[in-house]
Structure formats: structure tokens, C-alpha cells
Write a protein that holds these residues in place. Structure first.
Motif, PDB file in Angstrom:
ATOM      1  N   ALA A   1      -6.935  -0.155 -24.780  1.00 24.37           N
ATOM      2  CA  ALA A   1      -6.287   1.142 -25.026  1.00 24.37           C
ATOM      3  C   ALA A   1      -5.696   1.155 -26.438  1.00 24.37           C
ATOM      4  O   ALA A   1      -5.795   2.151 -27.157  1.00 24.37           O
TER       5      ALA A   1
ATOM      6  N   SER B   1       1.492  -7.222 -31.293  1.00 26.91           N
ATOM      7  CA  SER B   1       0.782  -8.094 -30.362  1.00 26.91           C
ATOM      8  C   SER B   1       1.523  -9.415 -30.261  1.00 26.91           C
ATOM      9  O   SER B   1       1.978  -9.957 -31.279  1.00 26.91           O
TER      10      SER B   1
ATOM     11  N   VAL C   1       0.512  -1.129 -22.957  1.00 23.15           N
ATOM     12  CA  VAL C   1       0.858  -2.412 -22.324  1.00 23.15           C
ATOM     13  C   VAL C   1       0.658  -2.309 -20.814  1.00 23.15           C
ATOM     14  O   VAL C   1       0.584  -1.213 -20.268  1.00 23.15           O
TER      15      VAL C   1
ATOM     16  N   LYS D   1      -8.938  -5.895 -21.400  1.00 18.31           N
ATOM     17  CA  LYS D   1      -9.651  -6.820 -22.280  1.00 18.31           C
ATOM     18  C   LYS D   1      -9.774  -8.233 -21.702  1.00 18.31           C
ATOM     19  O   LYS D   1     -10.706  -8.963 -22.043  1.00 18.31           O
TER      20      LYS D   1
ATOM     21  N   THR E   1      -7.345   7.597 -21.499  1.00 18.89           N
ATOM     22  CA  THR E   1      -6.200   6.818 -22.008  1.00 18.89           C
ATOM     23  C   THR E   1      -5.766   7.290 -23.402  1.00 18.89           C
ATOM     24  O   THR E   1      -4.882   8.128 -23.551  1.00 18.89           O
TER      25      THR E   1
HETATM   26  N1  LIG Z   1      -8.514   0.366 -19.935  1.00 16.17           N
HETATM   27  C1  LIG Z   1      -8.465   1.611 -19.487  1.00 16.17           C
HETATM   28  O1  LIG Z   1      -9.516   2.259 -19.319  1.00 16.17           O
HETATM   29  C2  LIG Z   1      -7.142   2.270 -19.182  1.00 16.17           C
HETATM   30  C3  LIG Z   1      -7.168   3.599 -18.724  1.00 16.17           C
HETATM   31  C4  LIG Z   1      -5.957   4.254 -18.441  1.00 16.17           C
HETATM   32  C5  LIG Z   1      -4.773   3.559 -18.598  1.00 16.17           C
HETATM   33  N2  LIG Z   1      -4.780   2.269 -19.014  1.00 16.17           N
HETATM   34  C6  LIG Z   1      -3.495   1.586 -19.123  1.00 16.17           C
HETATM   35  O2  LIG Z   1      -3.235   1.260 -20.484  1.00 16.17           O
HETATM   36  C7  LIG Z   1      -2.496   0.033 -20.537  1.00 16.17           C
HETATM   37  C8  LIG Z   1      -3.265  -0.945 -21.418  1.00 16.17           C
HETATM   38  O3  LIG Z   1      -4.535  -1.164 -20.825  1.00 16.17           O
HETATM   39  P1  LIG Z   1      -5.671  -2.013 -21.542  1.00 16.17           P
HETATM   40  O4  LIG Z   1      -6.896  -1.771 -20.785  1.00 16.17           O
HETATM   41  O5  LIG Z   1      -5.638  -1.772 -23.011  1.00 16.17           O
HETATM   42  O6  LIG Z   1      -5.144  -3.508 -21.257  1.00 16.17           O
HETATM   43  P2  LIG Z   1      -5.446  -4.838 -22.098  1.00 16.17           P
HETATM   44  O7  LIG Z   1      -6.776  -4.706 -22.753  1.00 16.17           O
HETATM   45  O8  LIG Z   1      -5.216  -5.945 -21.157  1.00 16.17           O
HETATM   46  O9  LIG Z   1      -4.330  -4.852 -23.243  1.00 16.17           O
HETATM   47  C9  LIG Z   1      -2.947  -4.958 -22.959  1.00 16.17           C
HETATM   48  C10 LIG Z   1      -2.178  -5.244 -24.242  1.00 16.17           C
HETATM   49  O10 LIG Z   1      -0.767  -5.307 -23.963  1.00 16.17           O
HETATM   50  C11 LIG Z   1      -0.224  -6.533 -24.507  1.00 16.17           C
HETATM   51  N3  LIG Z   1       0.874  -7.000 -23.637  1.00 16.17           N
HETATM   52  C12 LIG Z   1       0.771  -7.669 -22.458  1.00 16.17           C
HETATM   53  N4  LIG Z   1       1.985  -7.887 -21.916  1.00 16.17           N
HETATM   54  C13 LIG Z   1       2.889  -7.355 -22.781  1.00 16.17           C
HETATM   55  C14 LIG Z   1       4.300  -7.274 -22.790  1.00 16.17           C
HETATM   56  N5  LIG Z   1       5.041  -7.759 -21.793  1.00 16.17           N
HETATM   57  N6  LIG Z   1       4.906  -6.652 -23.831  1.00 16.17           N
HETATM   58  C15 LIG Z   1       4.179  -6.146 -24.858  1.00 16.17           C
HETATM   59  N7  LIG Z   1       2.822  -6.198 -24.901  1.00 16.17           N
HETATM   60  C16 LIG Z   1       2.183  -6.788 -23.869  1.00 16.17           C
HETATM   61  C17 LIG Z   1      -1.398  -7.481 -24.481  1.00 16.17           C
HETATM   62  O11 LIG Z   1      -1.261  -8.671 -25.171  1.00 16.17           O
HETATM   63  P3  LIG Z   1      -0.717  -9.017 -26.672  1.00 16.17           P
HETATM   64  O12 LIG Z   1       0.655  -8.463 -26.853  1.00 16.17           O
HETATM   65  O13 LIG Z   1      -0.745 -10.494 -26.706  1.00 16.17           O
HETATM   66  O14 LIG Z   1      -1.694  -8.401 -27.649  1.00 16.17           O
HETATM   67  C18 LIG Z   1      -2.544  -6.564 -24.909  1.00 16.17           C
HETATM   68  O15 LIG Z   1      -2.618  -6.378 -26.301  1.00 16.17           O
HETATM   69  C19 LIG Z   1      -2.362  -0.472 -19.078  1.00 16.17           C
HETATM   70  O16 LIG Z   1      -1.119  -0.102 -18.564  1.00 16.17           O
HETATM   71  C20 LIG Z   1      -3.481   0.253 -18.376  1.00 16.17           C
HETATM   72  O17 LIG Z   1      -3.238   0.444 -17.002  1.00 16.17           O
HETATM   73  C21 LIG Z   1      -5.941   1.610 -19.334  1.00 16.17           C
END
Ligand SMILES: NC(=O)c1ccc[n+]([C@@H]2O[C@H](COP(=O)([O-])OP(=O)(O)OC[C@H]3O[C@@H](n4cnc5c(N)ncnc54)[C@H](OP(=O)(O)O)[C@@H]3O)[C@@H](O)[C@H]2O)c1
Length: 345
Positions: free
Chosen positions: A13, A34, A76, A186, A318
């Protein structure tokens, strides 16, 4: 320029937000945070952004974010936003949250589905649900926007017009939904590993997927009475894209042409929505990489209204939706930075 921080920027995202914000006329990314990638150049991790930015990922330090930004996009995982959002709001920032932490209005429902107590009833009340096509009235000037999940976005866009028009018999919707694997984020896992998902399709979390109460909340608002859903999600072997098909029993018979007309009237002024003519169903390819939602509606021979909506889970599902909401919050053109056509092949 409005200064924007992306928290969780290297996630799927976050990098979509980076891609979109880099082309925006009124937002400037001043910070991309990050934990794991702090110190690394964004273009080193993502060469596809080469030539567009010299940003370097930094650790998510709240004081630094508050100094450097006017708005924070939270990309996040759920529960992380519960900690971060209140502090950023206190520091005067606007928060656009992509996580699930402020979407459900009832803290008990949040606790039941996410197995963690919600820490702020007050912020749940203040948070504005960011699905502009259903209600954009409370977005201008909002301080905390809860962006919908990807499955709820497509499902609500497909089903809400029929519920709003009081066409649906009973108080239940059947939803069959399919998402590209980037919907899981990811970090690889056994269930999203290439050999598991390639050339395969499987329903998962039937009856237990966490988007269920969010869909029920949205459809209940549209209907004006409680609605429950039978929600069957699947992962499909593609990187991005999402299709939600809803099946609704009708109170009175209607033709496919009448159903299409109703949906077209409902979404007549929506810049990101297309309702296809009767007989035509949408493909995820039409909306790949875009903030668009395309809908096909038909009433089948048994009298069931079938509405299918396709989106790109990482854009309208997103990051694009987050930016669309931010545009409205700040009074910018709603489509600014978002008028990107999908490649045809
Ligand atoms: N993927 C989709 O299609 C989608 C659709 C709708 C909504 N979402 C929502 O969007 C959000 C992100 O999704 P994503 O798919 O991008 O997930 P992702 O690829 O797993 O990325 C999550 C990011 O957040 C960082 N992070 C993890 N824990 C953290 C914390 N405690 N404090 C600050 N940063 C933290 C991660 O690590 P680092 O800080 O180490 O970089 C990473 O950069 C989620 O809540 C998800 O439900 C995603």
C-alpha cells in the motif's frame, strides 16, 4: 504544497501511495518511514520509481513525522494504527488510515473480529469512513479518515444501490469475491507462496474473514436496517485486481435494463465509476493500476440481481482511495493525481 508522510512506505500500500503521490500537483512526500528499510533509498528498493524521487526511508519517529508533515498516510497493519494515529492527531496532523483500525463504529465488533480491544471509542466516533461514492459529505476537513478495505470497497459499490433503492428482499446478501495475491501484503507466507496460489483457486476464511462486519456495517447503512452477508473470498493467481459479485433476491421483478439504469443514475456524477450496459460484465484488466471501479449488473432468469464490481485492490482498494479521500479533505480536485488509464494489454 501539502507535506505528506507515508508510514509503512515500503509495503504494497505504501509504495502505491508513493507512486501516486509523486505525480500529485498539491501533495509533496516529505517523509517515507520504515523500520526494516531505514537508511535505504526508495529507488534502490523500487527501481520502478527511478528518476522520480531521491527519498530515503527513515525510522518512524513520531516527533520527526509531526515536524515534517501536515498529513500522514498510514499504510501499516491493523493495531499499529491504534498506537500511531492518536499521537499524530494530537500533534495536529491529518491522518488518512489504510488499516482496519478505525473502520468499524462499534468497538465491541472490532474486538470480536480483530481479537484486540479498541483503545479509543472517541476516535472511532470521529473517524470518517472514506468511500466517497457512498458518502463524501463528511470528508471535507476531516482529521481522521478510515479508508475501507479492498473487499468492502468493491462489495459495497456493487450492492449499495440496490439496498438504497429498497429493491432487496430480506436482509441478507451473498458475496463471492476474488482478490489478487498482493491483497495479503508484501510479506510472503505459506498460503500466499507462488506454488500454492499459482494455477489454483480456493475459498478461504469463509464466515470468518475480517471484512465481513465492515461489509455488513456499510450495507446496513445503505439499507436503513441490519443486513448480514454470506461472504466467500478467494485468492486468485494474479498479482493485483479484485472482483466482488453480489447476489440479491428482489422484492419485485425487474429487467436487466432497469437495473442498469438504476445503477447508472446512482453513480451518474462519479468520476471513477463506470456501469456497463446490460449484458456486459467487467474484467479486472479494465481497471488495473487505476482508481476506477467498473460494475456490471444483470437480473438473471431466476429473478436474482447479480452485480459484479472490479477494482485494483492496491489503488481503488487502498492507495488511490486514500488519495481520493485526501483530495476531498483538502478541497483539491477529487481526481487530482488519479486520472491514470489502465494499460490495454
Ligand atoms: N494490500 C492490499 O491490497 C490492501 C488493501 C486494503 C487495505 N490494506 C491495508 O493497508 C495496510 C498495509 O497493507 P500492505 O498490504 O501494504 O502491508 P505490507 O505490505 O505488509 O506493508 C506493511 C508496512 O507497514 C510497516 N509496519 C509494520 N508494523 C509497523 C508498525 N508497528 N509501525 C509502523 N510501521 C509498521 C511494515 O514494515 P516496515 O516498517 O519495516 O517497512 C511495512 O512497510 C494494512 O492495514 C492492510 O490491511 C491493504
Amino acid at each position: 504544497m501539502t507535506r505528506a508522510a507515508i508510514i509503512g512506505a515500503p509495503g504494497y500500500a505504501g509504495v502505491e501511495l508513493t507512486r501516486l503521490l509523486l505525480g500529485h500537483p498539491s501533495f509533496e512526500i516529505t517523509l517515507a518511514t520504515s523500520n526494516a528499510q531505514a537508511g535505504r533509498a526508495v529507488t534502490d528498493m523500487y527501481p520502478s520509481l527511478g528518476g522520480l524521487t531521491s527519498l530515503v526511508y527513515t525510522e518512524p519517529n513520531l516527533e520527526h513525522i509531526a515536524q515534517m508533515a501536515d498529513v500522514a498516510f498510514l499504510a501499516v497493519p491493523h493495531t499499529a494504527a491504534l498506537e500511531i494515529a492518536p499521537q499524530l492527531l494530537l500533534a495536529g496532523l491529518t491522518v488518512i488510515d489504510a488499516s482496519a483500525d478505525y473502520r468499524l463504529k462499534d468497538p465491541e465488533v472490532y474486538e470480536r473480529w480483530y481479537q484486540v480491544a479498541h483503545s479509543s471509542d472517541e476516535l472511532l466516533e470521529r473517524a470518517v469512513y472514506g468511500l466517497p461514492e457512498l458518502d463524501r459529505s463528511t470528508l471535507p476537513g476531516a482529521q481522521l479518515v478510515a479508508c475501507p478495505g479492498c473487499y468492502p470497497t468493491a462489495t459495497l459499490l456493487a450492492a449499495a444501490p440496490a439496498f438504497e433503492a429498497e429493491l432487496v428482499a430480506g436482509s441478507r446478501a451473498f458475496v463471492d469475491a476474488k482478490s489478487g495475491v498482493s491483497g495479503a501484503g508484501k510479506t510472503p507466507s505459506a498460503s500466499t507462496h507462488y506454488p500454492t496460489v499459482n494455477e489454483a483457486i480456493q475459498p478461504y476464511k469463509v464466515g470468518t474473514h475480517r471484512h465481513t462486519p465492515e461489509i455488513e456495517q456499510g450495507l446496513s447503512i445503505a439499507a436503513g436496517h441490519p443486513v448480514s452477508v454470506v461472504f466467500v473470498p478467494h485468492l486468485v493467481p494474479m498479482s493485483r485486481g479484485l472482483l466482488a459479485t453480489v447476489y440479491l433476491d428482489l422484492i419485485e421483478p425487474m429487467s436487466s435494463d432497469e437495473a442498469v439504469e438504476l445503477y447508472r443514475e446512482r453513480y451518474a456524477n462519479e468520476p471513477f465509476l463506470t456501469v456497463h450496459p446490460a449484458g456486459r460484465m467487467p474484467s479486472t484488466a479494465e481497471v488495473r493500476g487505476t482508481n476506477r471501479a467498473h460494475i456490471g449488473v444483470t437480473v438473471d432468469r431466476t429473478g436474482v440481481l447479480v452485480a459484479a464490481c472490479v477494482i485494483d485492490n492496491l489503488v481503488k482498494g487502498t492507495a488511490g482511495q486514500a488519495l481520493q479521500c485526501a483530495n476531498i479533505v483538502y478541497g483539491y480536485e477529487e481526481t487530482a493525481g488519479l486520472l491514470i488509464p489502465a494499460p490495454v494489454v
